[in-house]
Write an enzyme that holds these catalytic residues in place. Structure first.
Site, PDB file in Angstrom:
ATOM      1  N   GLU A 104      -3.732  -1.682  33.310  1.00  0.00           N
ATOM      2  CA  GLU A 104      -4.835  -0.853  32.830  1.00  0.00           C
ATOM      3  C   GLU A 104      -5.955  -0.663  33.844  1.00  0.00           C
ATOM      4  O   GLU A 104      -6.644   0.348  33.817  1.00  0.00           O
ATOM      5  CB  GLU A 104      -5.412  -1.471  31.542  1.00  0.00           C
ATOM      6  CG  GLU A 104      -4.458  -1.510  30.364  1.00  0.00           C
ATOM      7  CD  GLU A 104      -4.134  -0.123  29.828  1.00  0.00           C
ATOM      8  OE1 GLU A 104      -5.006   0.767  29.923  1.00  0.00           O
ATOM      9  OE2 GLU A 104      -3.009   0.081  29.345  1.00  0.00           O
ATOM     10  N   SER A 480       5.234 -27.024 -31.464  1.00  0.00           N
ATOM     11  CA  SER A 480       4.885 -28.412 -31.771  1.00  0.00           C
ATOM     12  C   SER A 480       4.034 -29.079 -30.696  1.00  0.00           C
ATOM     13  O   SER A 480       3.514 -30.176 -30.921  1.00  0.00           O
ATOM     14  CB  SER A 480       6.156 -29.230 -31.989  1.00  0.00           C
ATOM     15  OG  SER A 480       6.852 -28.767 -33.133  1.00  0.00           O
TER      16      SER A 480
END
Length: 817
Positions: A104, A480
């Site tokens: 770059e 239950s």
């Protein structure tokens, strides 16, 4: 004409030309100066005031995903559109930095933000129509990326970049500029920054990147789509090799390193986030929690949410549910998927692999295609190209399911499977076994009863298949498993564990829209006079009904609110005695924690703290602790939980529920070899819901099994058959290696012997029982003890009393999640 006369016109002409050139030069100079001053004025008055402050770069907040962690720091989930992992300059490997600079901006370490040669070359290329490369330095790209400049060819934009670049170089070091660049740049596949790209493409941390991989990443910034190693591998390799050639040219690598890297294949593939504990249910709970408190932006602000979840227990919970549900499915026969691969696809390995990739994994189940069948073995092809064998013993449970009946086991696997058929398999140890996409679902919640911390939570078999969190959202009839709360209310009203109730038929006239209600015990038997302890051990419905008659519906509802139950659970009719109300597994865990911790109503919590990406604590969660105020830790984050049940009541209920495990409906848990476990099974009409709620003093765990469509689970699929095995599997692993937890007897509890038939005290013989001092059997009015066989005319209404029980400490769990 004399020579002097002839020279005079020449001198006059030269003087005229010289004067013209001088005037032209002065005009040009002053014009240039004016234009320069105008340009400078334009820059100073128009551009400079609108430029952002470079100092902001030091505090720039990047969009970082929100991450969810377990209590032991393992990543559980990640949210946010952008995948980003911030890193410091020192964390970027030199090979990656060298690759970036070589490609770059080769003069990056020498220039002051702008490279005049590069700009001149770019301008010349623009004028001549030739592509000679861009003029942007890494610093100029940082200015563009951070301040939102577009790539559109605009001289004003370029001028801004240049000015900002000078300012950036003046304020920041070169290392800081590289760090900003490599954390911000978009590199494809939702990866922002080099650290995220390393994870996305290679599943690696930055230091583990090879030269070839670093070059691949460094080649992405200019065209992350065109040069993407996943979607455009040919272009990506060309770009990678260009990066490597630039590195060789500038001297970053040797010829040998270059050649070896160029020869490296493209190994990039999509990797998900490095999730260590894959749990969508907890992560989604955390997401909802954070959005509700901080708004949608929280998902991209880099927050870290630390939960109470123990990753070890969480994995055990999933394993228990996988095994339990698959065992349930095997009891009910194999359901064919009716999914066949077309013959032309079977003949094309590439097409077959593409097809397999479309089939989802479901929990621990992996899709496979049958490629060969023998009497005692099935050959399978998996996603990725692997082939495995499924032996007869691993698939012979595949009886044909037909309604509630299950056919005989196949004698030959040829009779059950065809080439091209899609099936699901799962790993058991080192062997693959036949699995089945679950028709039933399950949820598990494990809580620390002293604090309310959720240590494990599973909302279903597979989050990707169904995001509905049954642990927190499902309100299912509890059956239950509600009875202990009713029996606790009876003890609160003056009963004891030896109080006698009549296990005998009862009929409620005109109690329902269709006529009379004649409840029965699950086994259809009647046992006559029964002590309260034995009624709970046997889960007697008829005794529970009489207990509710004794306590009164209104009082029972008020008492139930102490445990955090809401209106859905506390139905205002006699169905309350059989658990026809509905609750979530989290609510049940919170309620049972009151028994386990000695009577305190702790609040469920699953978040311990929230931090920023930098580690600053934004929120530290309060916990309610089961302790008397004077004995609680001196910690601002600890709040004493309210006492809602006397410790003597809680102790007696723990003792009764330990008997449920020792010799009652949960006796299967005896194989764990522990004496500190208590709990209660729960089954609803037609076996639609199956529960087991169990605990010791340190851990409460609730398991629910049922179907999302509310269809019955099947014959004999009770809480003890469907839910209890999952609970045993989980708790066996969770408590492995830990000693039995002692349960000291409160000072106001006394022991005595009673006649097992009458519940009255005896001086010799009998059975041992515990009582609250002052409430021994011979001190109670006998008329409160025995309720005979009953026929009650309700006139279409509900039976039972009303009135005030204590509402101390009642708290609804409805809004916690």
């Amino acid at each position: 004409m004399t020579k002097a006369n002839t020279d005079a016109p020449k001198r006059s002409f030269l003087k005229t030309v010289t004067g013209f050139i001088w005037r032209l030069f002065l005009l040009g100079f002053f014009t240039g100066a004016v234009l320069g001053l105008c340009g400078l004025g334009y820059i100073y008055f128009s551009i400079m005031p609108n430029l952002p402050e470079v100092a902001e770069l030091r505090q720039f907040k990047l969009e970082v995903p929100m991450r969810v962690y377990s209590a032991d720091g393992k990543l559980m989930g990640e949210f946010g559109q952008k995948r980003r992992i911030q890193a410091t300059f020192d964390e970027f490997p030199p090979v990656l930095v060298d690759a970036l600079v070589a490609t770059e901006d080769a003069q990056f370490w020498e220039h002051y933000g702008v490279n005049p040669k590069s700009i001149a070359r770019a301008v010349y290329g623009e004028l001549t129509g030739r592509n000679l490369g861009g003029g942007s330095t890494i610093t100029m790209q940082v200015a563009r990326n951070y301040y939102g400049f577009t790539r559109k060819r605009d001289y004003t934009r370029k001028l801004k970049e240049i000015i900002l670049s000078f300012k950036i170089e003046k304020m920041l070091t070169k290392q800081e500029i590289i760090e900003l660049y490599l954390n911000k740049v978009f590199l494809g596949q939702r990866a922002y920054g080099a650290a995220a790209a390393a994870l996305v493409y290679y599943g690696k941390d930055l230091p583990d990147l090879t030269l070839a991989e670093a070059a691949m990443i460094a080649g992405l910034p200019q065209a992350p789509s065109d040069n993407n190693p996943i979607t455009n591998p040919t272009n990506a390799i060309k770009r990678r090799n260009f990066v490597l050639s630039r590195m060789l040219t500038v001297g970053s690598i040797t010829q040998q390193q270059h050649d070896e890297a160029v020869a490296s294949p493209n190994t990039a593939r999509i990797h998900s986030a490095n999730i260590e504990v894959d749990d969508g249910y907890i992560s989604e709970m955390a997401r909802q929690y954070m959005v509700a408190r901080y708004g949608e932006d929280v998902l991209s602000s880099g927050y870290n949410v630390y939960t109470t979840i123990d990753s070890r227990l969480q994995e055990m919970a999933y394993s228990a549910i996988y095994d339990g549900i698959q065992t349930y499915e095997q009891r009910h026969g194999y359901v064919d998927l009716d999914d066949m691969v077309a013959p032309d696809v079977m003949a094309d390995p590439v097409a077959l692999q593409k097809y397999l990739q479309t089939l989802p994994s479901v929990g621990d189940l992996e899709p496979a295609v049958v490629h060969s069948v023998a009497d005692k073995e099935v050959g399978l092809l998996l996603d990725g190209g692997d082939t495995v064998s499924l032996p007869y013993d691993s698939a012979n449970w595949a009886s044909r399911a037909s309604g509630v009946e299950v056919g005989a086991r196949p004698k030959s696997l040829k009779s059950r499977f065809d080439v091209g058929e899609v099936i699901y398999i799962r790993k058991q140890g080192d062997q693959w076994v036949l699995g089945q996409l679950p028709t039933a679902q399950s949820a598990l919640v494990s809580m620390e009863p002293s604090t309310g911390r959720l240590l494990a939570l599973v909302g279903g078999y597979d989050f990707s298949s169904s995001k509905y969190n049954r642990a927190t959202l499902a309100r299912r009839q509890v059956g239950s498993s509600f009875k202990p709360f009713l029996y606790s209310a009876a003890i609160n009203a003056g009963d004891n564990a030896a109080t006698i109730y009549n296990d005998a038929p009862v009929r409620y006239l005109n109690a329902t829209d269709t006529g009379d209600w004649t409840p029965k015990n699950y086994d259809g038997r009647f046992r006559g006079p029964t002590r309260l302890r034995e009624a709970l051990v046997r889960s007697s419905n008829l005794v529970s009904i009489r207990v509710l008659e004794r306590v009164g519906v209104g009082n029972a509802i008020d008492f139930g609110r102490r445990f955090g139950f809401g209106d859905e659970a506390l139905v205002r009719n006699m169905g309350l005695s059989l658990g026809t109300g509905a609750a979530s597994p989290v609510q049940m865990a919170s309620a049972y924690s009151v028994f386990a911790n000695g009577g305190f109503a702790v609040q469920p919590t699953f978040v311990t703290k929230v931090t920023t990406n930098e580690g600053d604590v934004v929120e530290a969660s309060q916990i309610s602790m089961a302790c008397a105020a004077e004995n609680c830790p001196n910690d601002p984050l600890v709040t004493p939980a309210p006492r809602v049940l006397p410790e003597e009541n809680a102790y007696i209920m723990r003792s009764m529920m330990r008997d449920v495990v020792k010799r009652g409906t949960a006796a299967k848990a005896n194989k764990m070899g522990r004496s500190d476990l208590g709990g209660k099974t729960g089954t609803t009409n037609d076996q639609i819901d199956a529960w087991f709620a169990g605990f010791n003093r340190k851990l409460v765990t609730i398991v629910w099994v049922g179907r999302d469509d509310n269809k019955p689970l099947g014959k004999k699929e009770t809480g003890g058959a469907a839910a209890l095995p999952i609970w045993i599997d989980f708790m066996s692993s969770a408590l492995e290696g830990t000693p039995n937890v002692e349960d000291p007897m409160p000072a106001k509890i006394v022991s005595a012997s009673v006649d097992p038939a009458t519940g009255q005290l005896v001086k010799s013989g009998g059975v041992g029982e515990i009582f609250i001092d002052g409430f021994l059997p011979d001190e109670k009015p006998p008329e409160l003890i025995l309720l005979p066989e009953s026929t009650i005319d309700t006139g279409g209404g509900s039976s039972g009393g009303s009135g005030g029980g204590s509402n101390a400490g009642a708290s609804s769990l409805e809004q916690i999640f």
